[in-house]
Design an enzyme around this catalytic site. Structure first.
Site, PDB file in Angstrom:
ATOM      1  N   GLU A  31     -65.876 106.578  -9.678  1.00  0.00           N
ATOM      2  CA  GLU A  31     -64.955 107.679  -9.924  1.00  0.00           C
ATOM      3  C   GLU A  31     -65.346 108.277 -11.273  1.00  0.00           C
ATOM      4  O   GLU A  31     -65.209 107.621 -12.309  1.00  0.00           O
ATOM      5  CB  GLU A  31     -63.510 107.149  -9.968  1.00  0.00           C
ATOM      6  N   ASP A  63     -54.103 111.110 -18.814  1.00  0.00           N
ATOM      7  CA  ASP A  63     -54.969 110.082 -19.385  1.00  0.00           C
ATOM      8  C   ASP A  63     -54.395 109.477 -20.657  1.00  0.00           C
ATOM      9  O   ASP A  63     -53.788 110.162 -21.475  1.00  0.00           O
ATOM     10  CB  ASP A  63     -56.355 110.668 -19.673  1.00  0.00           C
TER      11      ASP A  63
END
Length: 264
Positions: free
Chosen positions: A50, A61
Site C-alpha cells: 500500500e 495520518d
C-alpha cells in the site's frame, strides 16, 4: 476480472496465515529510497503493498506519517512520480501494489487519466480513505474499465446500509478501520474492529483487512485471528526513518511472522 489483491489474500490463506498489507509513503526520504524500501517490504513478507503519494493535507495520518510526507513534498515529490515509482516497483516484485490516496489529487489529475496511468504502471488499484462509493461514480466506472481494485473504508460507526454499499462497491478487500481517528500505533486495539468485521461478513464481505493502530507482531496475530489480513503503516515508516531500508526489512519480517498464527 479476477482481483489481484483478493488472489494474494487467498494465497496467504492457502499457506495457513493471514495477509500482511504494508504501507509506505512514496518519496520518503526520497523517491529512489522509497522504491528500494517498497521492494524490501515485498521481499520481507508483505503480501500486498500500500503506497501513499504524499498529500499536503493528510487528515487521516498520524504524526510519523505526516512528518514523512512533509519530507517527501519538500524534496519535490509530484503526483506523476507515483506512476514512476509503481512502475519501478512492479518490475521487481510480484505482489499487488495498491495506491492509498486522498481523493482531491485524483480529481485534479483526472480520474480516467489516473486510472489509465496506474494500470499502465502495473498498479493493482486504489485505497480511497476520504470518499464513499456513492460519491465516486467516475472512479467506479474507471476501475471497471481498467480492472483496478477499489478499496473503500468501513468504520465502526457506519450504519448497516452504508456498510452494505461499501461491501458491494469494494473489490480486493474492505479496509476495516479498527478505531475512529488518525493512523498510528496504539497499545490496545479497539474491540470494535472484531465486531465490525463480523458485521461486514454478515453483509457479504469476502475479504476484510484491519488497519489503523497495528504495530506489533502480536497485534498482527490478534487481528488475523478474525480478519483476512492486517494493515501496518506507522511502525514501518518509523523503522525506515530510524533504521533505513535494512531496519524496515527487519521490522517487516517480524510483523510477517505474526500472520502465521491465523486460524483459517
Amino acid at each position: 476480472m479476477t482481483s489481484r489483491v483478493a488472489a494474494a489474500i487467498d494465497a496467504a490463506h492457502a499457506e495457513g496465515r493471514g495477509a500482511f498489507v504494508g504501507y509506505l509513503p512514496l518519496g520518503f526520504p526520497d523517491l529512489e529510497t522509497s522504491i528500494e524500501a517498497a521492494v524490501a517490504l515485498a521481499e520481507s513478507g508483505a503480501d500486498v503493498l500500500e503506497l501513499g503519494p504524499p498529500y499536503s493535507d493528510p487528515v487521516m495520518d498520524g504524526v510519523v506519517i505526516q512528518e514523512a510526507t512533509q519530507v517527501a513534498l519538500a524534496a519535490g515529490f509530484r503526483l506523476r512520480d507515483t506512476f514512476t515509482a509503481v512502475r519501478a516497483i512492479a518490475a521487481r516484485v510480484d505482489i499487488p501494489i495498491l495506491v492509498m490516496t486522498y481523493w482531491n489529487p485524483v480529481l485534479q489529475y483526472g480520474v480516467d487519466r489516473f486510472a489509465d496511468d496506474l494500470a499502465a504502471a502495473g498498479g493493482a488499484g486504489l485505497i480511497t480513505p476520504d470518499i464513499t462509493p456513492d460519491a465516486a461514480p467516475d472512479w467506479l466506472a474507471a476501475s471497471e474499465r481498467t480492472g483496478l481494485d477499489r478499496v473503500f473504508l468501513a468504520a465502526p460507526m457506519s450504519t448497516d446500509e452504508r456498510l452494505r454499499m461499501i461491501v458491494e462497491a469494494s473489490t480486493g478487500f474492505v479496509y476495516t478501520v479498527s478505531t475512529m481517528g488518525i493512523t498510528g500505533e496504539r497499545t490496545e486495539l479497539d474491540a470494535a474492529a472484531r465486531t465490525l468485521v463480523g458485521r461486514l461478513r454478515e453483509l457479504g464481505a469476502v475479504h476484510a483487512c484491519v488497519g489503523i493502530g497495528i504495530s506489533t507482531p502480536d497485534q498482527v496475530a490478534g487481528v488475523v485471528d478474525y480478519a483476512d489480513g492486517a494493515i501496518v503503516g506507522t511502525a514501518l515508516v518509523r523503522a525506515l526513518r530510524d533504521g533505513g531500508v535494512a531496519g524496515l526489512a527487519d521490522t517487516a519480517r517480524a510483523l510477517a511472522a505474526g500472520t502465521a498464527r491465523a486460524r483459517v
